[in-house]
Write a protein that holds these residues in place. Structure first.
Motif, PDB file in Angstrom:
ATOM      1  N   HIS A 161     -19.797  26.765 -16.641  1.00 29.11           N
ATOM      2  CA  HIS A 161     -19.325  28.022 -16.033  1.00 29.11           C
ATOM      3  C   HIS A 161     -19.706  28.078 -14.553  1.00 29.11           C
ATOM      4  O   HIS A 161     -20.108  29.115 -14.037  1.00 29.11           O
ATOM      5  N   ALA A 162     -19.582  26.941 -13.853  1.00 27.92           N
ATOM      6  CA  ALA A 162     -20.053  26.849 -12.476  1.00 27.92           C
ATOM      7  C   ALA A 162     -18.937  26.849 -11.452  1.00 27.92           C
ATOM      8  O   ALA A 162     -19.174  26.588 -10.270  1.00 27.92           O
ATOM      9  N   GLY A 163     -17.695  27.129 -11.852  1.00 27.93           N
ATOM     10  CA  GLY A 163     -16.622  27.235 -10.885  1.00 27.93           C
ATOM     11  C   GLY A 163     -16.137  25.900 -10.368  1.00 27.93           C
ATOM     12  O   GLY A 163     -16.485  24.837 -10.873  1.00 27.93           O
ATOM     13  N   SER A 164     -15.332  25.938  -9.307  1.00 25.53           N
ATOM     14  CA  SER A 164     -14.733  24.728  -8.755  1.00 25.53           C
ATOM     15  C   SER A 164     -15.695  24.020  -7.814  1.00 25.53           C
ATOM     16  O   SER A 164     -16.750  24.524  -7.477  1.00 25.53           O
ATOM     17  N   SER A 165     -15.293  22.832  -7.367  1.00 23.88           N
ATOM     18  CA  SER A 165     -16.142  22.027  -6.488  1.00 23.88           C
ATOM     19  C   SER A 165     -16.309  22.655  -5.118  1.00 23.88           C
ATOM     20  O   SER A 165     -17.220  22.312  -4.375  1.00 23.88           O
ATOM     21  N   GLU A 166     -15.402  23.588  -4.762  1.00 21.36           N
ATOM     22  CA  GLU A 166     -15.488  24.212  -3.439  1.00 21.36           C
ATOM     23  C   GLU A 166     -16.568  25.301  -3.391  1.00 21.36           C
ATOM     24  O   GLU A 166     -17.044  25.677  -2.322  1.00 21.36           O
ATOM     25  N   ILE A 167     -16.961  25.825  -4.549  1.00 20.42           N
ATOM     26  CA  ILE A 167     -17.947  26.901  -4.590  1.00 20.42           C
ATOM     27  C   ILE A 167     -19.336  26.338  -4.318  1.00 20.42           C
ATOM     28  O   ILE A 167     -19.691  25.272  -4.825  1.00 20.42           O
ATOM     29  N   GLY A 168     -20.124  27.082  -3.559  1.00 22.82           N
ATOM     30  CA  GLY A 168     -21.500  26.676  -3.327  1.00 22.82           C
ATOM     31  C   GLY A 168     -21.687  25.760  -2.148  1.00 22.82           C
ATOM     32  O   GLY A 168     -22.676  25.847  -1.431  1.00 22.82           O
ATOM     33  N   TYR A 169     -20.737  24.856  -1.924  1.00 21.31           N
ATOM     34  CA  TYR A 169     -20.808  23.883  -0.849  1.00 21.31           C
ATOM     35  C   TYR A 169     -22.163  23.188  -0.872  1.00 21.31           C
ATOM     36  O   TYR A 169     -22.554  22.623  -1.893  1.00 21.31           O
ATOM     37  N   TYR A 170     -22.932  23.225   0.223  1.00 23.30           N
ATOM     38  CA  TYR A 170     -24.251  22.595   0.256  1.00 23.30           C
ATOM     39  C   TYR A 170     -25.333  23.624   0.585  1.00 23.30           C
ATOM     40  O   TYR A 170     -26.234  23.371   1.389  1.00 23.30           O
ATOM     41  N   ASN A 171     -25.251  24.785  -0.030  1.00 25.81           N
ATOM     42  CA  ASN A 171     -26.281  25.796   0.147  1.00 25.81           C
ATOM     43  C   ASN A 171     -27.438  25.538  -0.815  1.00 25.81           C
ATOM     44  O   ASN A 171     -27.233  25.047  -1.930  1.00 25.81           O
ATOM     45  N   THR A 172     -28.637  25.899  -0.384  1.00 29.96           N
ATOM     46  CA  THR A 172     -29.821  25.742  -1.228  1.00 29.96           C
ATOM     47  C   THR A 172     -30.099  27.081  -1.912  1.00 29.96           C
ATOM     48  O   THR A 172     -30.761  27.944  -1.343  1.00 29.96           O
ATOM     49  N   LEU A 175     -18.055  16.504  -9.358  1.00 30.32           N
ATOM     50  CA  LEU A 175     -18.427  16.397 -10.764  1.00 30.32           C
ATOM     51  C   LEU A 175     -17.198  16.678 -11.608  1.00 30.32           C
ATOM     52  O   LEU A 175     -16.282  17.377 -11.175  1.00 30.32           O
ATOM     53  N   PRO A 176     -17.127  16.133 -12.823  1.00 33.06           N
ATOM     54  CA  PRO A 176     -15.940  16.345 -13.670  1.00 33.06           C
ATOM     55  C   PRO A 176     -15.608  17.822 -13.813  1.00 33.06           C
ATOM     56  O   PRO A 176     -16.453  18.633 -14.181  1.00 33.06           O
ATOM     57  N   ARG A 177     -14.362  18.179 -13.518  1.00 30.11           N
ATOM     58  CA  ARG A 177     -13.955  19.583 -13.499  1.00 30.11           C
ATOM     59  C   ARG A 177     -14.150  20.256 -14.855  1.00 30.11           C
ATOM     60  O   ARG A 177     -14.643  21.381 -14.935  1.00 30.11           O
ATOM     61  N   GLU A 178     -13.758  19.548 -15.923  1.00 26.63           N
ATOM     62  CA  GLU A 178     -13.858  20.168 -17.244  1.00 26.63           C
ATOM     63  C   GLU A 178     -15.317  20.425 -17.622  1.00 26.63           C
ATOM     64  O   GLU A 178     -15.630  21.401 -18.315  1.00 26.63           O
ATOM     65  N   PHE A 179     -16.200  19.562 -17.135  1.00 26.98           N
ATOM     66  CA  PHE A 179     -17.626  19.750 -17.438  1.00 26.98           C
ATOM     67  C   PHE A 179     -18.195  20.922 -16.647  1.00 26.98           C
ATOM     68  O   PHE A 179     -18.866  21.796 -17.193  1.00 26.98           O
ATOM     69  N   VAL A 180     -17.901  20.965 -15.352  1.00 24.97           N
ATOM     70  CA  VAL A 180     -18.442  22.005 -14.482  1.00 24.97           C
ATOM     71  C   VAL A 180     -17.906  23.377 -14.851  1.00 24.97           C
ATOM     72  O   VAL A 180     -18.647  24.359 -14.943  1.00 24.97           O
ATOM     73  N   GLN A 181     -16.602  23.472 -15.076  1.00 19.49           N
ATOM     74  CA  GLN A 181     -15.986  24.775 -15.319  1.00 19.49           C
ATOM     75  C   GLN A 181     -16.109  25.232 -16.768  1.00 19.49           C
ATOM     76  O   GLN A 181     -16.465  26.379 -17.035  1.00 19.49           O
ATOM     77  N   ASP A 182     -15.836  24.335 -17.703  1.00 21.51           N
ATOM     78  CA  ASP A 182     -15.777  24.744 -19.100  1.00 21.51           C
ATOM     79  C   ASP A 182     -17.161  24.832 -19.752  1.00 21.51           C
ATOM     80  O   ASP A 182     -17.430  25.759 -20.512  1.00 21.51           O
ATOM     81  N   GLN A 183     -18.030  23.870 -19.445  1.00 15.48           N
ATOM     82  CA  GLN A 183     -19.330  23.858 -20.091  1.00 15.48           C
ATOM     83  C   GLN A 183     -20.397  24.597 -19.289  1.00 15.48           C
ATOM     84  O   GLN A 183     -21.254  25.281 -19.854  1.00 15.48           O
TER      85      GLN A 183
END
Length: 431
Positions: free
Chosen positions: A96-107, A86-94
């Motif tokens: 507050h969900a961190g980088s694409s590596e965080i969370g991976y595929y956990n439910t 997902l777009p980095r500026e959207f995920v991180q700035d808007q």
């Protein structure tokens, strides 16, 4: 001699009018049916569906009545349906969900919703994401003992590596790997709770945001003000309307809460309660414009099982869309540290008994064994020799946030953290 032609008497005017009206009505019915079919196809064409549930049904408990068990899966992934970041500026700035590596595929969200056949109140069970159980693959074979949220990620990784070695690439690789993750999650939850799953919906972080965007504002109530720099949650106490960014921060917050992830389940429940109430109050299922916007979100961010007629289901489940749902967070017996990870210890037999006592004999609990989908009764020797078991005392909450004593549920050692119990203006209040 020629026959004299016979003149058939014309029917009375009233009969001719009645026949014309009948033909006109028939034509209108046909046109209406055609428009309804066209509208339905327009709404539902393009939905992302999954066959993962079909691969697990043969391993699921029996389902004796016409009630519906629906599993809501919140995937903590920062990727789109095809595996792109997902777009980095959207995920991180808007968000507050961190980088694409965080969370991976956990439910990080697992909620089983039971909708009874008799139009009674629905019952929903939040499964804490860190419950330590024996996770299963989609075929019922054991993965190992892990947090229940990891059933998806372990199956996804195994399938991804196998398919990649076979030369599968791109979107197909992502889709097939996720199917393995879904099947593993469905199988693990069915065996853990001892009840079948009839339908499921999977949504990622962006999906939460987009659903809130369609239905905004999302009304929530807080018992205390909060400020959390990790999730971006910064709210005063009391009833308030949240925009989409705030709504996502609300459901994601766990830092600064007395019971961490266990309290976060109550925020997810409050979000669902607010959203379902808003669907009904705004007439979303009767307004074609709103319905189109909602389905556009479903097409972009949500995965549904292939046998689910979601539009028909929404109209036939007034308990779900009318706010008549009782929420529960499944109990734990304590905490442990296993392999450096904080986990929730659980008593599977008592959890199955608790679930089935609330929704009726929806299935048959599997016999205890190596592949029953659960871990034995939670004690240090039943989990790992080095497990440092702690109680649910104030100093023992995960993430070092402190906790509070919980009321006993289901017998000695069973602890359930109280969910939303106070309402202001019909909105459930949470800490």
């Amino acid at each position: 001699m020629r026959d004299t032609p016979r003149h058939t008497p014309r029917p009375p005017v009233t009969a001719r009018v009645a026949r014309a009206l009948l033909w006109a009505a028939s034509a209108l019915v046909l046109v209406a049916c055609g428009l309804t079919w066209f509208t339905y196809r327009t709404l539902t064409d393009g939905l992302t569906t999954s066959d993962a549930l079909n691969t697990t049904r043969r391993h699921a408990p029996r389902h004796p009545d016409n009630s519906v068990n629906l599993l809501l899966i919140g995937l903590d992934s920062r990727k789109d349906m095809d595996g792109n970041d997902l777009p980095r500026e959207f995920v991180q700035d808007q968000l507050h969900a961190g980088s694409s590596e965080i969370g991976y595929y956990n439910t990080n969200t697992l909620i089983l919703m039971h909708i009874p056949a008799d139009d009674g109140r629905a019952t929903a069970f939040s499964i804490p994401r860190d419950d330590y159980v024996q996770t299963l693959n989609g075929d019922g074979s054991p993965q190992g003992h892990y947090k229940i949220k990891e059933a998806y990620s372990y199956a996804y990784t195994a399938a991804h590596d196998r398919l990649d070695a076979q030369g599968i690439r791109g979107a197909e690789l992502e889709h097939r790997s996720r199917e393995a993750g879904r099947a593993a999650t469905l199988q693990t939850v069915q065996q853990f709770l001892g009840v079948p799953i009839d339908h499921f919906a999977e949504v990622n972080l962006l999906g939460f945001y987009d659903i809130a965007k369609v239905l905004q504002p999302v009304t929530v109530c807080l018992n205390h003000p909060v400020h959390d720099r990790y999730s971006g949650a910064d709210f005063p106490a009391g009833v308030q309307d949240l925009d989409p960014r705030q709504a996502l921060a609300f459901v994601r917050q766990r830092h600064g809460l007395d019971n961490g992830d266990l309290d976060r389940t109550h925020r997810q429940q409050a979000f669902l309660s607010s959203v379902t109430h808003r669907l009904k109050s705004r007439g979303a299922f009767d307004d074609l414009g709103r319905l189109r916007k909602l389905f556009e979100v479903l097409k972009k961010d949500v995965v549904l099982d292939s046998s689910w007629d979601v539009l028909d289901f929404a109209r036939q489940a007034p308990a779900l869309t009318g706010g008549r749902t009782d929420f529960h967070t499944l109990p734990i017996t304590g905490f442990a540290t296993i392999g450096g990870e904080d986990v929730n210890l659980v008593d599977p037999e008592r959890i199955r008994a608790t679930v089935q006592s609330m929704i009726g004999p929806e299935g048959t609990a599997p016999s205890p064994g190596a592949t029953d989908g659960t871990t034995p009764a939670a004690t240090p020797s039943a989990t790992a020799p080095s497990a440092a078991v702690t109680s649910a005392a104030p100093s023992a909450a995960p993430d070092g946030k402190g906790g509070r004593p919980a009321s006993a549920v289901g017998g000695p050692g069973q602890r359930e953290f109280a969910g939303p119990s106070v309402t202001m203006g019909g909105v459930p209040c949470v800490d």
